[in-house]
Design an enzyme around this catalytic site. Sequence first.
Site, mmCIF file in Angstrom:
data_model
loop_
_atom_site.group_PDB
_atom_site.id
_atom_site.type_symbol
_atom_site.label_atom_id
_atom_site.label_comp_id
_atom_site.label_asym_id
_atom_site.label_seq_id
_atom_site.Cartn_x
_atom_site.Cartn_y
_atom_site.Cartn_z
ATOM 1 N N SER A 20 -9.833 0.859 1.885
ATOM 2 C CA SER A 20 -8.660 0.452 2.664
ATOM 3 C C SER A 20 -9.047 0.055 4.080
ATOM 4 O O SER A 20 -10.025 0.579 4.641
ATOM 5 C CB SER A 20 -7.653 1.607 2.724
ATOM 6 O OG SER A 20 -6.631 1.354 3.666
ATOM 7 N N TYR A 47 -5.171 9.861 4.554
ATOM 8 C CA TYR A 47 -5.359 8.776 3.586
ATOM 9 C C TYR A 47 -6.638 8.004 3.908
ATOM 10 O O TYR A 47 -7.477 7.755 3.032
ATOM 11 C CB TYR A 47 -4.154 7.837 3.600
ATOM 12 C CG TYR A 47 -4.365 6.569 2.807
ATOM 13 C CD1 TYR A 47 -4.449 6.610 1.420
ATOM 14 C CD2 TYR A 47 -4.482 5.342 3.442
ATOM 15 C CE1 TYR A 47 -4.647 5.443 0.679
ATOM 16 C CE2 TYR A 47 -4.686 4.178 2.716
ATOM 17 C CZ TYR A 47 -4.770 4.233 1.337
ATOM 18 O OH TYR A 47 -4.978 3.091 0.619
#
Length: 354
Positions: free
Chosen positions: A136, A161
Amino acid sequence: MSYNQLDTNKTYLITGAAGFIGYFLSKKLLEEGCTVLGVDNVNDYYDVKLKHTRLQELEPYEKFTFLKVDISDKEDLTKVFKDYKPNVVVNLAAQAGVRYSIENPDVYMQSNVIGFYNILEACRHYPVDHLIYASSSSVYGANKKVPFEETDFVDHPVSLYASTKKSNELMAHTYSHLYNIPSTGLRFFTVYGPMGRPDMAYFGFTQKYFNGEEISIFNNGDFNNDLYRDFTYIDDIITGIESLITCPPQEKVPHRVFNIGNNNPEKLMTFINTLEKCLSNSMGKEVVFKKKFEPIKLGDVPATYASTERLQEAIGFKPETSIEEGLQKFTDWYVKYYNVVVDESTYKVKRTTL
């Protein structure tokens, strides 16, 4: 740059096949005549009806097999590898969402860390030609240098995350080094499009409009210092992944990481204004969101901006979809999918859920 054709004799395992990117990738591979094994736990992080709709569209393909499996269950996942012996694995199964990782950290450790470890272990014991996995853009944290480059320092993530995704890259590097697993990590930059994730801002803004609610914009109302995002249309992402599948790492560099983004960041307000215009086109009436401006959220970063030079050099990756074109496709899909109509007697918009 040209790349090799997909080998239709191979089996392609796509985890997260009921998800946004997983669905579109599975569909594209099936259209090319490939054998696709889809794995997903179909969790309720967002509306499962949308996940079931995606799976229903894949079911007619003869070469598609779906297994409801959670990658964090090592025994079940190992059995998938043992029984089907996939040649290529694309791991897109993960718990997504920066803000949700603050509310529910346990699920991120279970899916993103333990689940990915299980994927690596399975690839170790049942060798594959290529493992591609989702990282990501959030790994760049609060980096102020833009555009983000793969060689940038990424040891200061600002959300759990992001930490799990950075961990995935480290784990993949180690397993690739120890067990010679050809691996490619992809740092995605704000992927959007039809059948996308309802937890993404553009989707949520559209839903709130039809519910008569305000949309919250986390930029302090400061248009001179607005948030920037590198919005990437789903078709461009799928083209890039398909090219990478046929272009595994060289033996001397068994693990690599690429940015996969649009390389053309837009101001958040520009994106919102474009969304209003596209929705107006889809509805045949003017659409204006009710807006509420709030401080930037914990874990968010001011800008995401991908340098895609490395990916372009490797596979000739060059996104072609403008936000005007991409958002128009999304709003056209949304209006059709949710049976949105205008009641001419009251000139009010109605959204009928499925």
